[in-house]
Design an enzyme around this catalytic site. Structure first.
Site, PDB file in Angstrom:
ATOM      1  N   ARG A  44     -24.449 -61.412 -68.323  1.00 13.40           N
ATOM      2  CA  ARG A  44     -24.195 -60.000 -68.675  1.00 13.40           C
ATOM      3  C   ARG A  44     -25.061 -59.628 -69.879  1.00 13.40           C
ATOM      4  O   ARG A  44     -25.406 -60.506 -70.671  1.00 13.40           O
ATOM      5  CB  ARG A  44     -22.747 -59.822 -69.132  1.00 13.40           C
ATOM      6  CG  ARG A  44     -21.708 -59.981 -68.078  1.00 13.40           C
ATOM      7  CD  ARG A  44     -20.328 -59.812 -68.744  1.00 13.40           C
ATOM      8  NE  ARG A  44     -19.255 -60.113 -67.819  1.00 13.40           N
ATOM      9  CZ  ARG A  44     -18.122 -60.728 -68.164  1.00 13.40           C
ATOM     10  NH1 ARG A  44     -17.909 -61.118 -69.396  1.00 13.40           N
ATOM     11  NH2 ARG A  44     -17.203 -60.949 -67.263  1.00 13.40           N
ATOM     12  N   ARG A 142     -15.172 -52.248 -71.144  1.00 13.70           N
ATOM     13  CA  ARG A 142     -16.208 -53.242 -71.479  1.00 13.70           C
ATOM     14  C   ARG A 142     -17.508 -52.913 -70.756  1.00 13.70           C
ATOM     15  O   ARG A 142     -18.586 -53.261 -71.223  1.00 13.70           O
ATOM     16  CB  ARG A 142     -15.705 -54.638 -71.115  1.00 13.70           C
ATOM     17  CG  ARG A 142     -16.590 -55.731 -71.640  1.00 13.70           C
ATOM     18  CD  ARG A 142     -15.947 -57.087 -71.501  1.00 13.70           C
ATOM     19  NE  ARG A 142     -15.778 -57.465 -70.098  1.00 13.70           N
ATOM     20  CZ  ARG A 142     -15.185 -58.583 -69.699  1.00 13.70           C
ATOM     21  NH1 ARG A 142     -14.707 -59.427 -70.590  1.00 13.70           N
ATOM     22  NH2 ARG A 142     -15.065 -58.871 -68.424  1.00 13.70           N
ATOM     23  N   ARG A 153     -10.761 -59.113 -60.650  1.00 17.05           N
ATOM     24  CA  ARG A 153     -10.280 -59.701 -61.897  1.00 17.05           C
ATOM     25  C   ARG A 153      -8.824 -59.304 -62.174  1.00 17.05           C
ATOM     26  O   ARG A 153      -8.031 -60.104 -62.669  1.00 17.05           O
ATOM     27  CB  ARG A 153     -11.194 -59.308 -63.066  1.00 17.05           C
ATOM     28  CG  ARG A 153     -12.444 -60.164 -63.105  1.00 17.05           C
ATOM     29  CD  ARG A 153     -13.591 -59.600 -63.893  1.00 17.05           C
ATOM     30  NE  ARG A 153     -14.777 -60.402 -63.613  1.00 17.05           N
ATOM     31  CZ  ARG A 153     -15.150 -61.473 -64.313  1.00 17.05           C
ATOM     32  NH1 ARG A 153     -14.476 -61.837 -65.369  1.00 17.05           N
ATOM     33  NH2 ARG A 153     -16.215 -62.172 -63.965  1.00 17.05           N
TER      34      ARG A 153
HETATM   35  P1  ADP Z   1     -12.170 -61.610 -72.361  1.00 18.06           P
HETATM   36  O1  ADP Z   1     -13.101 -62.517 -73.128  1.00 18.06           O
HETATM   37  O2  ADP Z   1     -10.745 -62.054 -72.425  1.00 18.06           O
HETATM   38  O3  ADP Z   1     -12.615 -61.364 -70.946  1.00 18.06           O
HETATM   39  P2  ADP Z   1     -13.207 -59.531 -74.146  1.00 18.06           P
HETATM   40  O4  ADP Z   1     -13.111 -60.216 -75.466  1.00 18.06           O
HETATM   41  O5  ADP Z   1     -14.556 -59.385 -73.528  1.00 18.06           O
HETATM   42  O6  ADP Z   1     -12.190 -60.172 -73.074  1.00 18.06           O
HETATM   43  O7  ADP Z   1     -12.529 -58.081 -74.335  1.00 18.06           O
HETATM   44  C1  ADP Z   1     -12.540 -57.103 -73.287  1.00 18.06           C
HETATM   45  C2  ADP Z   1     -12.675 -55.717 -73.902  1.00 18.06           C
HETATM   46  O8  ADP Z   1     -11.458 -55.384 -74.594  1.00 18.06           O
HETATM   47  C3  ADP Z   1     -13.808 -55.628 -74.916  1.00 18.06           C
HETATM   48  O9  ADP Z   1     -14.460 -54.382 -74.742  1.00 18.06           O
HETATM   49  C4  ADP Z   1     -13.085 -55.693 -76.271  1.00 18.06           C
HETATM   50  O10 ADP Z   1     -13.785 -55.006 -77.274  1.00 18.06           O
HETATM   51  C5  ADP Z   1     -11.749 -55.027 -75.949  1.00 18.06           C
HETATM   52  N1  ADP Z   1     -10.597 -55.495 -76.768  1.00 18.06           N
HETATM   53  C6  ADP Z   1     -10.348 -56.756 -77.181  1.00 18.06           C
HETATM   54  N2  ADP Z   1      -9.182 -56.802 -77.877  1.00 18.06           N
HETATM   55  C7  ADP Z   1      -8.686 -55.531 -77.888  1.00 18.06           C
HETATM   56  C8  ADP Z   1      -7.507 -54.920 -78.451  1.00 18.06           C
HETATM   57  N3  ADP Z   1      -6.605 -55.620 -79.125  1.00 18.06           N
HETATM   58  N4  ADP Z   1      -7.356 -53.598 -78.267  1.00 18.06           N
HETATM   59  C9  ADP Z   1      -8.261 -52.868 -77.567  1.00 18.06           C
HETATM   60  N5  ADP Z   1      -9.388 -53.362 -77.019  1.00 18.06           N
HETATM   61  C10 ADP Z   1      -9.602 -54.693 -77.173  1.00 18.06           C
HETATM   62  P1  5GP Z   2     -15.876 -64.347 -67.379  1.00 19.94           P
HETATM   63  O1  5GP Z   2     -16.659 -64.197 -66.107  1.00 19.94           O
HETATM   64  O2  5GP Z   2     -15.119 -63.073 -67.711  1.00 19.94           O
HETATM   65  O3  5GP Z   2     -16.705 -64.845 -68.519  1.00 19.94           O
HETATM   66  O4  5GP Z   2     -14.757 -65.443 -67.135  1.00 19.94           O
HETATM   67  C1  5GP Z   2     -13.896 -65.347 -66.035  1.00 19.94           C
HETATM   68  C2  5GP Z   2     -12.781 -66.366 -66.159  1.00 19.94           C
HETATM   69  O5  5GP Z   2     -13.327 -67.689 -66.090  1.00 19.94           O
HETATM   70  C3  5GP Z   2     -12.006 -66.314 -67.487  1.00 19.94           C
HETATM   71  O6  5GP Z   2     -10.627 -66.413 -67.164  1.00 19.94           O
HETATM   72  C4  5GP Z   2     -12.458 -67.535 -68.230  1.00 19.94           C
HETATM   73  O7  5GP Z   2     -11.442 -68.035 -69.066  1.00 19.94           O
HETATM   74  C5  5GP Z   2     -12.707 -68.488 -67.086  1.00 19.94           C
HETATM   75  N1  5GP Z   2     -13.612 -69.596 -67.434  1.00 19.94           N
HETATM   76  C6  5GP Z   2     -14.691 -69.590 -68.237  1.00 19.94           C
HETATM   77  N2  5GP Z   2     -15.227 -70.812 -68.336  1.00 19.94           N
HETATM   78  C7  5GP Z   2     -14.445 -71.626 -67.594  1.00 19.94           C
HETATM   79  C8  5GP Z   2     -14.447 -73.025 -67.309  1.00 19.94           C
HETATM   80  O8  5GP Z   2     -15.290 -73.794 -67.766  1.00 19.94           O
HETATM   81  N3  5GP Z   2     -13.485 -73.488 -66.477  1.00 19.94           N
HETATM   82  C9  5GP Z   2     -12.528 -72.685 -65.945  1.00 19.94           C
HETATM   83  N4  5GP Z   2     -11.603 -73.250 -65.171  1.00 19.94           N
HETATM   84  N5  5GP Z   2     -12.473 -71.372 -66.187  1.00 19.94           N
HETATM   85  C10 5GP Z   2     -13.423 -70.845 -67.002  1.00 19.94           C
END
Ligand code: ADP
Ligand code: 5GP
Length: 203
Positions: A44, A142, A153
């Protein structure tokens, strides 16, 4: 070589795991290290190969499976994700300052680590959204996923929430409603849980 107890963060995609982890690294640059997973999904904007993930093809991923490199791996929303033993070791080894590894993995990965690598004795933390609607808004806000990917998702999120509700699945559940509040809780948990684990050589 002794290792510090890894921290396993799990929670639905879009809940804010990466955001919370980034804050932890910003505040404690030398205390924690990210376990860089392998994935077959597309990179991304804003992500760096080798830092966010090791982005690989399906063939390369299959090869790593055959070679027995993964501690755990799973298919999530049409892509493969996996944690290699090397990814965890490279954080914990003394040459990198003996940091505590942080794994961001889904609930399938959590189950596999519990089943096959319990000796790592991680601290399991679930990051929960305040509501399903808020999760949808975050995934949409996001702006990294297509509508179809967001739908997938959100569907996966139901599995993650279902597993988290089972008693004993996680050591801690943190609701990421207000980011500052959630971060303060995460900070407390990671600083206050004992960090001594067993030997990584047993991985
Ligand atoms: P994940 O890693 O769990 O997939 P991200 O950290 O990428 O999620 O967060 C997803 C989106 O939500 C991002 O745009 C982030 O800035 C936003 N975000 C994260 N925490 C909060 C919160 N407490 N309130 C509102 N938006 C949030
Ligand atoms: P994203 O594509 O948003 O980065 O991740 C999608 C999901 O894959 C998230 O739930 C993240 O925690 C999970 N994920 C990322 N790395 C790993 C990994 O190494 N193993 C597993 N089992 N899940 C992962």
């Amino acid at each position: 070589m002794s290792t510090l107890r890894p921290l396993v963060l799990c929670g639905p995609s879009g809940v804010g795991k990466s955001t919370l982890i980034k804050r932890l690294f910003d505040e404690f640059p030398n205390k924690f290290g990210f376990s860089v997973s392998h994935t077959t999904r597309q990179i991304r904007p804003g992500e760096t190969n080798g830092k966010s993930y090791h982005f690989v093809s399906r063939d390369e991923f299959q090869q790593l499976i055959k070679q027995g490199e993964f501690l755990e791996y799973a298919e999530f929303s049409g892509n493969m994700y996996g944690t290699t033993a090397k990814a965890v070791q490279s954080v914990s080894s003394s040459e990198h300052g003996h940091r505590r590894a942080i794994l961001d993995i889904d609930s399938q990965g959590v189950k596999l680590i519990k089943m096959n690598h319990a000796h790592l004795n991680p601290v399991y933390i679930f990051i929960s959204p305040p509501s399903y609607g808020a999760l949808r808004q975050r995934l949409e806000g996001r702006n990294t996923d297509t509508d179809e990917a967001i739908t997938r998702r959100l569907k996966m999120a139901l599995h993650e929430l279902h597993y988290a509700r089972k008693s004993g699945s996680f050591d801690y559940i943190i609701v990421n409603d207000d980011l500052n509040r959630a971060y303060a809780l995460l900070r407390k948990v990671v600083l206050e849980t004992p960090d001594e684990g067993e030997r990584l050589s047993r991985v």
